[in-house]
Every structure is written in C-alpha cells, then in structure tokens.
Design an enzyme around this catalytic site. Structure first.
Site, PDB file in Angstrom:
ATOM      1  N   ASP A 346     -22.519  15.808 -21.330  1.00 37.53           N
ATOM      2  CA  ASP A 346     -21.235  16.347 -20.880  1.00 37.53           C
ATOM      3  C   ASP A 346     -21.217  17.845 -21.160  1.00 37.53           C
ATOM      4  O   ASP A 346     -21.925  18.344 -22.038  1.00 37.53           O
ATOM      5  CB  ASP A 346     -20.083  15.680 -21.634  1.00 37.53           C
ATOM      6  CG  ASP A 346     -19.935  14.210 -21.266  1.00 37.53           C
ATOM      7  OD1 ASP A 346     -20.182  13.876 -20.110  1.00 37.53           O
ATOM      8  OD2 ASP A 346     -19.592  13.412 -22.153  1.00 37.53           O
ATOM      9  N   ASP A 644     -17.849  10.117 -23.851  1.00 33.13           N
ATOM     10  CA  ASP A 644     -16.698  10.111 -24.752  1.00 33.13           C
ATOM     11  C   ASP A 644     -15.565   9.217 -24.285  1.00 33.13           C
ATOM     12  O   ASP A 644     -14.633   8.962 -25.028  1.00 33.13           O
ATOM     13  CB  ASP A 644     -16.169  11.538 -24.962  1.00 33.13           C
ATOM     14  CG  ASP A 644     -15.834  12.224 -23.636  1.00 33.13           C
ATOM     15  OD1 ASP A 644     -15.766  11.546 -22.598  1.00 33.13           O
ATOM     16  OD2 ASP A 644     -15.635  13.455 -23.660  1.00 33.13           O
ATOM     17  N   ASP A 648     -17.254   5.370 -20.011  1.00 35.10           N
ATOM     18  CA  ASP A 648     -18.636   5.796 -20.236  1.00 35.10           C
ATOM     19  C   ASP A 648     -19.478   4.704 -20.888  1.00 35.10           C
ATOM     20  O   ASP A 648     -20.707   4.824 -20.949  1.00 35.10           O
ATOM     21  CB  ASP A 648     -18.680   7.038 -21.133  1.00 35.10           C
ATOM     22  CG  ASP A 648     -18.176   8.282 -20.429  1.00 35.10           C
ATOM     23  OD1 ASP A 648     -18.242   8.323 -19.187  1.00 35.10           O
ATOM     24  OD2 ASP A 648     -17.709   9.212 -21.116  1.00 35.10           O
TER      25      ASP A 648
END
Length: 909
Positions: A346, A644, A648
């Site tokens: 990310d 997070d 996910d």
C-alpha cells in the site's frame, strides 16, 4: 480545536454488570446505559480506572502451557533419538559402559539444548504478541480514544467499523448498515444484520440483533455500543473459545527434516546391518567388536542436533525481526521472507509519511494555496495570484461534518485519531478560522452512509442551526462527478462540465497530490435522504493533499532493486498521483501503471502476462489485490503483500507472506497476516526480508556443516572395514567427536550475522529445496576430503611412531581440526573466508572454539581421559603436522569455493 472539557460523572450506583448483561438484549440501549451508570459520552477516565480495578482486565485466560517435564520428554520424541537410545542400550548390554555413557551424554545434552532454546523461542513469541496488543476505539468523557482491549470495562462506549474484532459483549446504541460475522459463536455462515431495537427475552444468541459479542467480526457498516460484559463474563468467555494471536506451529522446513530423519533410518539401518555382516563374515571381526563399531558409525552419522539448531535459528530470526519492528505471527513466514521476490505495498502510511496536509483548494471559480505541514495548527489559506479571496466555508464545512476523525493533543503535539485525510480536513478548518468541534456541535449528524470501496464516498445528513437538513458528501472526485449535474459558483450554482473538472483533477494528481471531492445539497423534505442521492447535488470543489514519501522508504526501494526484488505500489489514488509518487520513490525509471478498471477487463492469463512489468496499480479496490497476488504467483513470484482493511484478508491469506499494519490495520487484516508491521513502515518490510535471507543462509550453513562432517567421520571407519586395515578410531572415540562438536560447533552457526552482499543477490527460486545440487556436491567433496586427510594422518603416525593409540589420538584431533577449519569456510559461503573478518569469527564462534579446545586438551593430556578413551599425549611435531594439515585443508576448501563460484557465474552468464 481545543480539547473538550472533562465530563464529570456521579459516583457509581450501577447495577451488577452480570445482571445487566443477562437482560441487555431485552432492554433499550438508553436503559442499559442508565443501569450501568454510563452515557453516550462514555465514562470518565477516573471511573474507567475504578471499574478496571473492580472488574479486572478484559482478557481470557491463556491455554494451559505444556508442563516443563512434558516439554523435556518431548525432546526425546524423535526417530533419530530413538536410534541413539537403542545404540546406548546395545553398547551397555555388551559391557561397553564408557561407549554407552558417551552416547547417552550426546542424547541428554542435545535434549537440554533443544529444551532450553524451545523455552526461549516460546518466550520470544509471547513477547511478540505483547508488542502488538489489540486496541479498541472508545468514547470517554466525550473524547474518542484508542485504548488496549484489556482495559475495557462495563459501561465503556466502544466504536465499531468494518474490519474490527468486537472487543467485548456490547449492547448496540447505534448501527448504520452494521453486519457482523458471528460464526465463531453461532456456527451460522451468514452474517448477522444488526439494529438497536430490543428483542424477546428468550431470543437465541443468533437472533439478538441488538447485541455485538466479543470475538466476532464487523464485516460492514459502523456503530457503537456500551460494554455489558468483559473477559470470562462474556459469551465467548463462557464457552471458553480461547483465541490466540500468535500461533506456534511447526514449519515446513522442520517437517522436511522430520521426513529426512525417517528416510535416513530406512537407509542407515539396512546399511549398518550390511556393514556388520561384512565385518563379521568377510573380515573376521568378533561380533561384539563389529557391533560396537557399527553402533559408533550410526551415532556418528545421525545428525541428531539438526532440528534443534534449526529451531534455534528460526527463533533468533523472530527476535531480530522484532527489533526491526516486524512481529512474526507464524513461524513459516521467517523461512518464506528470505525468498520474497515481489513486495506489493500500500502507498499511504507505508511508502509515504502518512502526514496528510491539504495543500490546495479548487472550486469552479477560485483557487487557494494552504500553507503549513503536518498536523500542527499553523498556516492559512492564500488565494491564487490575481484572485480575490473566495468563500470556502461550505466546502470546509462538508469536510468537517463528513468525517469521523478527531485531533487530540498528546505530549505537546497534535495527533489524529482516525483517518489521516479526515484529520487534515479538521486542520484545514482550523487554518480557515473555523472550530471543527463547534461545527459538529452546531450541525449534529442525523444519518450517514459510511465510506465503502464499492461506491468510494461517504455521505452524512446534518441538521443546520436553523433546523434545515443538509446532505454532505466527500469522496473520490470521479465518483462525485457522476452524481452531480451542477457546480457551486460565486453567484449561486451553474451547470457542471465533467471534462473540465477531469482535466483539472488530472493536473492536480499529476503533481503527486491526492484529490478529494466535496458536494452538498439542502434537503427539502425528511424521509429517505439517500434514495435520490444525486438529485440536486452541487459539486463544491476539490482539495489536494500531499503525503511525501518516507526518506527511509526511498532507500529501502533502492535496496530492493539491488536485491532483485520488485516493488509494486497498490493504491486507490488517481493514476497520475500514483505515478508521481512512484517516480519519487524510484520504483522504476519510467514506472508503468494499471488501473482497477483495466485489471477487471483482463483475463487471469492476460493479467499474469502484464503484471510483472507494472510497478503501479492505481484506482484499485481490495478485490483487485487478490487478482494481483494470484497473477504474480502464476509467474512463480514469491509475494509479500501488505493490507489493512477487512476486505484485504483474502489477498493476505493468498500471499506467500501477508503483512498486516500494526497502526492503521484492522483486526481482520492482522488476523489474516503472517507478519505485522509495528510501525507501518515499508523499510521494516525490507529489513524483515533481509533477516529472512540471513535465517535461510544460516540454516543452509548448519546443514552444509553437519552432513559432511558426519560423513567424514563415518567414511573413515567404513573405509577401514572395507579394506581390512585397523580402525583409525575406536568406537568410543567416534562417539567423543560427535559429543564435543555437535553441541558446540554445530550450534554457533545459528548466531551468524548477515554476510556482506546479502541484499545484492537475487532471491532464491520458489521451489528450491534445502538439499540443492551444490550442497549435495559439497557433502560428497568434504566427506571425501576429511576421509583422505584422516587416513593419511593415521598411516603417517603409524609409520613414525608405530603406536596405535597415539595414531588414533592424532586422527581424532585431525578430524576436529578439519571440522573447525570447515566451520570458518562454510560460515562465509558467498565470498572467501581468507579475510580478517572471516578469520576472526563472531563471539559465538570464538566461544565454541574455546570449549572445543579445552575439551581436546583434556581428551589428549588429562590422565583420566587417557584411560577412558585410550589416548596418548601429542608431541610438538605431531601438533605441527596437525596445524599444517588444517591450514592446507582450508586452502583446498577455499579453492573449491572459488571454482564453484566461477563455474556458477559462467553458467548464469
């Protein structure tokens, strides 16, 4: 933006929580709050502390630990150890008491080493769990706080959102689209839809729609509730469904070793039987001498210390990674990290600082620059050159009211509790001279649509001071532009041109800024404000946010590229923003991007063909992450993936190493992950990969040292039996070598630091086993070298002294000297060991050498040892021969390494 004043509470007169919990689903939320002497603003900190002392921590008792005596006995539960115990029994039965005692000493010392190190490993893993204790978001004295789950008490008001694990039994006070997975309690696979109305007293657990129970998962929506039961008083406590954050499991590598041990027995035992028959029937040895020689050969061949040393190596890796802010939750991740070839990360907060700041505002008719950085209340709005000051109040109001974050002062600095972008919007209000808390008080929220990845916006309904209702929306600009037909202007509103706005947003994103759009409309009538969401909605403008790359992330990306590891950035940002950040990070000279829309248009095969050459995945949703991981793995990549959010979890489980975020990550993501970053920093991932490579290197060194040294001992004796000359060592002397080296030299390699260039080598292939062709070659080569040198020294000593006991003493010391020099050679496997660094060794190596040296001095010169092991003192000339042979052997070993490196480089080229 001042701190709310502390709310005072009367002295507690609440009912017993157990009684409240039993009827919480029957009574209204207001009644439950009243009975617990609480309120929607939460408990005061003083009252929470008082109740914590009274009711105890919100924890479930740990599962009973394995008793010490059982852990000790488990060290003997191994096929190789059973073989050694049988050998000791046979030696004792034949009257070879010293031999039996030495074998038992080998077994006991190995078991003690494994027992002690296993205890240290369990302690390390428990410490890892304590590094990242579960947190809960609560309201206390009117302020939103994050506190450890263990500190929750009855009466606390807890906030819930998608991805959270419910921290205690709650009576829900509010619920907006709240869906909870209660399978752990009810066994129902379908999620439960929650609301706040009371239910019947005899309602089953799964039908109590106004309750949220500890250990269940929030799948969607948000809400809050008051704690009615904690710890063992909760439903999960009653049924003793103990949940553990750290799972201590065996690893694939240890499973391989266990299989190796079984195969070793199937080969070793028939081979030993053949050697025994050959010695008795062909060479005429007495059967008792032949049997004790075979026993010694078996003991010398058995790598009984290998599993313990590898376990120690893994445990050391766990501790080292924890020091680098990476908490390992599952031991197999330690092995896998060393083979990672792709890190898919990310962007926000991992590759970037996560210090969002609004740096610009743009409406249809005006532009402004916002000064100041971070979350300090410093800066102001400055109109663009040549433009008069515009009224940004409605856009700023939308940003404040359509957010859930809070700004709190801690240690003289302001920090965000909640989403960093929402915190930046609160700081923007402050810079514009508006008080976010006053705005929220004057414009109370009536309803909301939480942000969702599928619609990419958040909407709220608020009541204005004049009593009118307003709808405010913030979210992805392209999502809002599809809803709006009109835009705000200085003299009212006018028609919106989506193409003009798309070009402006593209330009902002191209400067590396993240963009949020804002819209609003007054509601003419109450009812269902979200039914016709876009009807009459006015686009207010956009805000540009900057979140600069972390300096350490830039360096870590460069290190990855040198190590042959591809870094992929996955973000929901606009593609131009993502590419600008990718260039700043140095992901590639000319980074390529794929958008979520493009991913959806590609088949699995087409995506697998393209994914390797792409560095940026923009405008993605969590659903795209799973496809990206699968596409990378289809190309044989070993993938580490960060995540997070609750959505996910599938991608984290699919990844070879799923990495949860310790700060911003949801409980669902952390639970699915094999590793949790304690600082949410990309550099910590790279540090963990580096430690993973060190662990794998050390395991290979342990195996590469153990197998050929055992082989050299065994082949020396077998050669004597096959060719019919006197045994170069007695059985008890073979056992002595195994005893003195296995628990010293075999152990020190577990503590080796990283070799130079550990992060300049390409990742090892996914399917590469431990016993590679190179390792098998080295086992054969070193075994033959040891055998040849030992036999040469044996015959030389016989020729010089004609004393069998002295010759055997020299052979034992020769083999141990060879094992020492081979240790120095193998501990630096990718370059030459003939350097100052290579010769000096580590503290562990030097300590091991000191123990071996003292043991050999006693073995050679101490009278009692001479009687037990039939040894003789060595003279200066013998020692000179010994030193010369050891140095020559080191030269041969280093020459072989050099030739192998040359051949390997030529084949790779």
């Amino acid at each position: 933006m001042t701190r709310p004043e502390s709310v005072s509470f009367p002295a507690p007169h609440s009912a017993e929580p157990e009684a409240v919990a039993q009827r919480a689903h029957v009574e209204s939320a207001e009644r439950v709050l009243q009975r617990l002497d609480s309120r929607s603003a939460g408990l005061s900190p003083e009252e929470a502390a008082h109740r914590l002392a009274s009711h105890g921590a919100n924890v479930l008792p740990e599962a009973a630990r394995t008793p010490t005596w059982r852990r000790l006995l488990a060290q003997f539960h191994n096929a190789l150890i059973y073989l050694l115990l049988a050998a000791a029994l046979a030696a004792g039965g034949l009257g070879y008491v010293v031999d039996a005692a030495v074998i038992l000493a080998v077994v006991v010392i190995n078991a003690l080493v494994g027992f002690i190190q296993e205890g240290r490993a369990e302690t390390a893993l428990r410490a890892i769990r304590e590094l990242a204790p579960p947190q809960a978001r609560v309201v206390r004295a009117g302020r939103r706080l994050t506190v450890p789950v263990a500190e929750l008490v009855p009466g606390d008001v807890v906030l819930l959102e998608a991805g959270d694990r419910v921290p205690a039994d709650l009576r829900l006070v509010t619920a907006q689209g709240l869906l909870i997975d209660e399978a752990i309690l009810t066994g129902e696979s379908a999620v439960a839809e929650k609301q706040t109305g009371a239910v019947m007293a005899d309602a089953a657990l799964g039908d109590r729609h106004c309750m949220a129970y500890a250990a269940t998962w929030v799948v969607a929506g948000r809400g809050n509730g008051v704690v009615v039961a904690t710890g063992m008083a909760s439903e999960v406590g009653r049924i003793s469904a103990l949940l553990r954050d750290v799972r201590v499991a065996t690893t694939p590598l240890l499973d391989q070793l266990d299989r190796f041990a079984r195969r070793f027995l199937w080969v070793a035992l028939p081979s030993a039987a053949l050697v025994f028959l050959f010695a008795v029937l062909w060479r005429g040895y007495p059967w008792t001498q032949a049997l004790i020689a075979v026993v010694a050969i078996l003991v010398g061949a058995v790598p009984e210390g290998l599993p313990a040393v590898i376990s120690i190596t893994l445990a050391i890796g766990v501790r080292r990674m924890a020091r680098r802010h990476a908490a390992i939750r599952r031991l197999p991740a330690v092995e896998t990290l060393g083979a990672v070839s792709v890190i898919a990360s990310d962007k926000t907060g991992t590759l970037t600082r996560n210090e969002m700041t609004v740096c610009r505002l743009e409406s249809a008719v005006a532009r402004a620059t916002v000064t100041g950085r971070g979350y300090r209340p410093e800066g102001r709005l400055e109109p663009a050159v040549g433009e008069a000051g515009a009224d940004w109040s409605l856009l700023i109001r939308a940003g404040v009211l359509c957010s859930d974050a809070d700004l709190v002062a801690r240690d003289g600095d302001w920090q965000v509790v909640g989403d960093p972008m929402e915190g930046a919007l609160l700081m923007l209000a402050h810079k514009a001279g508006q008080d976010p808390e006053a705005l929220r008080a004057d414009w109370p929220r009536l309803d909301e649509i939480p942000f969702g990845a599928e619609h990419r916006f958040m909407a709220t309904v608020n009541q204005a001071p004049d009593g009118r209702h307003w709808l405010f929306i913030k979210g992805a600009p392209d999502a809002l532009l599809t809803l709006c037909r009109r835009e705000a202007r200085a003299d009212g509103d006018g028609p919106l041109d989506p193409d003009v706005w798309a070009a402006r947003i593209e330009a902002i994103a191209g400067a590396g800024e993240r963009v949020l759009g804002f819209a609003a409309k007054p509601l003419e009538r109450p009812g269902s404000p979200f039914r016709e969401l876009g009807d009459g909605l006015v686009f207010l403008g956009v805000a540009g946010f900057i979140d600069p790359p972390r300096d350490e992330a830039v360096a870590a990306v460069a290190e990855c590229r040198r190590a042959g590891i591809d870094v992929k950035m996955i973000t929901g940002d606009h593609v131009a923003t993502a590419l600008a950040i990718a260039r700043d990070l140095g992901l590639a000279e000319r980074p390529r991007a794929l958008t979520g829309q493009e991913i959806e248009s590609l088949s699995a095969e087409a995506l697998a063909d393209q994914v390797g050459a792409v560095q940026v995945f923009a405008r993605t949703t969590p659903a795209h992450k799973l496809r990206i991981v699968q596409a990378l793995q289809a190309d044989d990549a070993v993938v580490a993936m960060t995540g997070d959010g609750v959505n996910d979890a599938p991608a984290l489980k699919q990844a070879d190493v799923g990495i949860g975020m310790g700060h911003k990550g949801t409980d669902a993501a952390k639970e699915a992950a094999q590793m949790v970053l304690l600082d949410d920093n990309f550099a910590s991932i790279v540090a963990a990969v580096r430690e993973g490579r060190v662990v794998h290197d050390n395991i290979r060194k342990v195996v590469a040292w153990t197998l050929p040294t055992n082989g050299g001992e065994v082949m020396t004796v077998i050669a004597a039996l096959l060719f019919g000359f006197t045994l170069p060592m007695s059985a008890v002397q073979i056992l002595w070598i195994n005893l003195v080296t296995a628990v010293t030299l075999g152990l020190v390699l577990a503590f080796e630091p990283a070799e130079p260039g550990v992060m300049t080598r390409p990742p090892r292939p996914r399917r590469q086993g431990l016993l590679t062709r190179l390792l098998v070659w080295r086992v054969v080569f070193v075994s033959l070298l040891f055998t040849g040198v030992a036999l040469g020294m044996f015959f030389l000593a016989l020729a010089r002294h004609a004393d069998l006991a002295l010759a055997r003493t020299l052979v034992v010391n020769t083999l141990i000297a060879l094992e020492v020099v081979y240790l120095f050679s193998v501990r630096i496997s990718h370059t030459t060991a003939l350097t100052w660094h290579g010769v000096m060794g580590t503290r562990a190596v030097l300590a091991g050498l000191a123990v071996v040296a003292l043991a050999q001095l006693a073995f050679t010169y101490l009278p009692v040892m001479q009687r037990l092991f039939e040894t003789r003192p060595l003279g200066a000339d013998d020692l000179a021969w010994l030193a010369g042979v050891a140095v020559a052997a080191l030269g041969v070993l280093e020459l072989e390494k050099w030739l192998v490196r040359r051949v390997t480089a030529r084949n790779d080229g």
